[in-house]
Design a protein around this motif. Structure first.
Motif, short mmCIF file in Angstrom:
data_model
loop_
_atom_site.label_atom_id
_atom_site.label_comp_id
_atom_site.label_asym_id
_atom_site.label_seq_id
_atom_site.Cartn_x
_atom_site.Cartn_y
_atom_site.Cartn_z
N PHE A 194 -19.99 26.72 -22.45
CA PHE A 194 -18.79 27.57 -22.43
C PHE A 194 -17.99 27.31 -21.16
O PHE A 194 -16.76 27.28 -21.18
N GLY A 195 -18.69 27.10 -20.04
CA GLY A 195 -18.00 26.77 -18.80
C GLY A 195 -17.21 25.48 -18.94
O GLY A 195 -16.06 25.39 -18.50
N LEU A 196 -17.82 24.47 -19.56
CA LEU A 196 -17.14 23.20 -19.81
C LEU A 196 -15.91 23.39 -20.67
O LEU A 196 -14.83 22.86 -20.37
N THR A 241 -19.91 14.64 -23.06
CA THR A 241 -18.72 13.82 -22.85
C THR A 241 -17.74 14.00 -24.00
O THR A 241 -16.53 14.14 -23.80
N LYS A 242 -18.26 14.01 -25.23
CA LYS A 242 -17.41 14.21 -26.40
C LYS A 242 -16.78 15.60 -26.39
O LYS A 242 -15.71 15.81 -26.97
N GLY A 258 -15.75 17.04 -23.73
CA GLY A 258 -14.70 17.10 -22.73
C GLY A 258 -15.14 16.91 -21.29
O GLY A 258 -14.31 17.02 -20.38
N ALA A 259 -16.43 16.60 -21.06
CA ALA A 259 -16.89 16.43 -19.68
C ALA A 259 -16.21 15.23 -19.03
O ALA A 259 -16.06 14.17 -19.64
N PHE A 260 -15.81 15.39 -17.79
CA PHE A 260 -15.20 14.32 -17.01
C PHE A 260 -16.24 13.27 -16.65
O PHE A 260 -15.98 12.06 -16.66
N ALA A 261 -17.46 13.71 -16.33
CA ALA A 261 -18.56 12.81 -15.98
C ALA A 261 -19.87 13.55 -16.22
O ALA A 261 -19.91 14.79 -16.29
#
Length: 223
Positions: free
Chosen positions: A62-64, A88-89, A91-94
């Protein structure tokens, strides 16, 4: 609550968002609201901020999702490469594998150009807190949420003072904050990540799955 009927104060209730199923809505009061209060209400999350989340459980994901909707970049820690790919899919930047990269605080600083992250959802407890301090940017914010590694010695908070950082203890939030969060989730078309849904008769299996740590996102028991 694993109950057919419960009695609660009316002021503690909020309507189920029209865009979500009952199973999806059931994930919101604890995990989503905790992330919302940590990042938005107490953390003042803004466009261009960077966030570090530990793991891929409900609060972390949820934070992501919330950070992505705000235009902030998120780094996800996980020991599973498959979960890192899924993050990553989402929406994580890394992502960083903390088992193969035990000095993950060093890697996080590299990923942020040496600056460190502006927000951390601290879920690990004593085993992760010192590294979180080292991964935090000047004027950064730590939201203390979990103690997955138990309770242990207190950390040396001198670094927090030297970088003018802040730490907030987070324990869900209010009904008013809940309704504001629900409106935000609906506006940004954010849907909870549910790994698996169990029937009421499978309650023990649901808790076993939770204890295993194999899940990605939330586990739900359907009454």
């Amino acid at each position: 609550m694993l109950a057919d009927l419960v009695v609660v104060p009316e002021a503690s209730l909020a309507p189920v968002p029209d865009s979500l199923s009952l199973e999806e809505a059931a994930t919101l009061p604890c995990a989503a609201l905790t992330a919302w209060q940590a990042l938005v209400v107490r953390g003042g999350l803004a466009v261009g901020d960077t966030l570090l989340v530990q793991g891929t459980g409900g609060v972390a994901l949820f934070g992501l999702q919330i950070a992505s909707a705000f235009g902030a970049k998120t780094i996800v820690l996980s020991s599973s490469d498959e979960k890192r790919e899924r993050a990553t899919k989402l929406g994580a930047f890394a992502t960083v594998n903390y088992r193969t990269t035990p000095d993950w605080d060093v890697e996080v600083r590299k990923l942020t150009g040496g600056l460190g992250v502006s927000h951390i959802l601290e879920l690990g407890g004593p085993d992760t807190f010192d590294r979180s301090l080292r991964a935090l940017a000047a004027w950064g914010h730590i939201a203390q949420i979990g103690v997955f590694s138990g309770f242990g010695p207190h950390s040396n908070l001198m670094r927090l003072q030297l970088i003018n950082g802040t730490i907030d203890g987070i324990n869900v939030g209010s009904a008013e904050q809940f309704e504001a969060m629900n409106a935000f989730l609906a506006e940004h078309l954010i849907r909870p990540v549910i790994d698996r849904t169990f029937s009421f008769d499978e309650t023990q299996a649901a808790y076993d799955e939770l204890a295993s740590g194999r899940h990605f996102g939330k586990l739900v028991i359907r009454l």
